[in-house]
Design a protein around this motif. Structure first.
Motif, mmCIF file in Angstrom:
data_model
loop_
_atom_site.group_PDB
_atom_site.id
_atom_site.type_symbol
_atom_site.label_atom_id
_atom_site.label_comp_id
_atom_site.label_asym_id
_atom_site.label_seq_id
_atom_site.Cartn_x
_atom_site.Cartn_y
_atom_site.Cartn_z
ATOM 1 N N TYR A 1 73.145 19.985 42.793
ATOM 2 C CA TYR A 1 73.651 20.154 44.157
ATOM 3 C C TYR A 1 72.508 20.288 45.159
ATOM 4 O O TYR A 1 72.505 19.625 46.205
ATOM 5 C CB TYR A 1 74.560 21.386 44.231
ATOM 6 N N SER B 1 78.259 17.130 42.032
ATOM 7 C CA SER B 1 77.351 18.216 41.664
ATOM 8 C C SER B 1 77.783 18.871 40.355
ATOM 9 O O SER B 1 76.953 19.126 39.474
ATOM 10 C CB SER B 1 77.308 19.262 42.780
ATOM 11 N N TYR B 2 79.072 19.127 40.234
ATOM 12 C CA TYR B 2 79.586 19.841 39.057
ATOM 13 C C TYR B 2 79.416 19.034 37.780
ATOM 14 O O TYR B 2 79.134 19.579 36.717
ATOM 15 C CB TYR B 2 81.062 20.181 39.269
ATOM 16 N N PHE C 1 83.524 23.991 41.215
ATOM 17 C CA PHE C 1 82.216 24.379 41.747
ATOM 18 C C PHE C 1 82.398 25.430 42.836
ATOM 19 O O PHE C 1 81.713 26.457 42.851
ATOM 20 C CB PHE C 1 81.471 23.160 42.289
ATOM 21 N N ASP D 1 71.858 17.903 48.204
ATOM 22 C CA ASP D 1 72.167 18.430 49.533
ATOM 23 C C ASP D 1 70.939 18.431 50.433
ATOM 24 O O ASP D 1 71.064 18.271 51.657
ATOM 25 C CB ASP D 1 72.752 19.837 49.430
ATOM 26 N N TRP E 1 81.195 17.733 45.792
ATOM 27 C CA TRP E 1 81.339 18.879 44.886
ATOM 28 C C TRP E 1 81.519 18.410 43.450
ATOM 29 O O TRP E 1 80.920 18.972 42.525
ATOM 30 C CB TRP E 1 82.531 19.745 45.312
#
Length: 226
Positions: A40, A212-213, A23, A44, A209
């Protein structure tokens, strides 16, 4: 070597894993799956809301005006300044930022905010800052690493995101100085708790990360969509 220098050295292994995560490298290359970016932003936004809550708890536990002023400034920065990177990502995926707010956190994000809130409620201000510091510090170095490696120009899709964090050194330095001051008066036992809080937050930054990925979901939600 300062206390925060020690923290950085002891956790370089996780920092390197973060820098090399697909990512993060995708930000540098300017190529990311839009679904991952959307995942993400949703997470976030809620994570930064929790950051504000943690700063607010720290503010309420502060006993001098210097600490009060510091945490108040950090609340303002998180609420208003950190909108800019989100807007850059929102533009990339073509979705209004307002439509990406108010979504449930995936497991790793949920774990991360509860880790920070635990230290804010149960620990010292030193522990609280130790749990908070990996977020701004890793993002600062991510921005700097991506500029060094990819030298993005203004037509790069994530130019604003990269430069926002690469130029956030003041915030990181202020937090480091404050944490070093708390560590100077901390017992051996408290320093160990501070180091543990910092390393776990580094681990959870890496997990964020990855979350999210991979567009991580709660197991029951994933089962329903299969």
């Amino acid at each position: 070597m300062t206390f925060t220098d020690e923290l950085r050295k002891e956790n370089d292994d996780i920092y390197q894993l973060i820098f090399n995560h697909p990512f993060v490298q995708g930000i540098g290359k300017g190529e990311l799956p839009k679904q991952a970016v959307e995942h993400y932003i949703k997470a976030d936004f809620e994570f930064l809301n929790a950051f504000v809550q943690v700063y607010s708890i720290a503010l309420s536990k502060s006993t001098n005006r210097e600490d009060m002023a510091y945490f108040h400034e950090q609340i303002q920065f998180t609420l208003y300044d950190e909108v800019q990177p989100h807007l850059n990502f929102s533009d990339y995926i073509g979705v209004r930022f307002e439509d990406l707010q108010g979504h449930p956190l995936p497991p790793s994000g949920d774990h991360y905010i509860k880790h920070m809130l635990y230290h804010a409620n149960m620990g010292s201000l030193g522990e609280t800052l130790s749990a908070l510091l990996p977020c701004p510090w890793t993002y600062l170095e991510i921005g700097q690493e991506l500029i060094k490696k990819y030298q993005p120009t203004k037509d790069h899709p994530f130019y604003k995101w990269i430069h926002f964090y690469a130029e956030s050194g003041h915030e990181t330095e202020q937090m480091r100085k404050r944490l070093d001051a708390f560590a100077a008066n901390a017992s051996t036992e408290e320093k160990l708790r501070m180091k543990d809080a910092f390393r776990k937050s580094c681990q959870l930054e890496l997990a964020f990360w990855e979350m999210s990925y991979t567009c991580e979901e709660w197991p029951s939600n994933k089962a329903v969509t299969q």
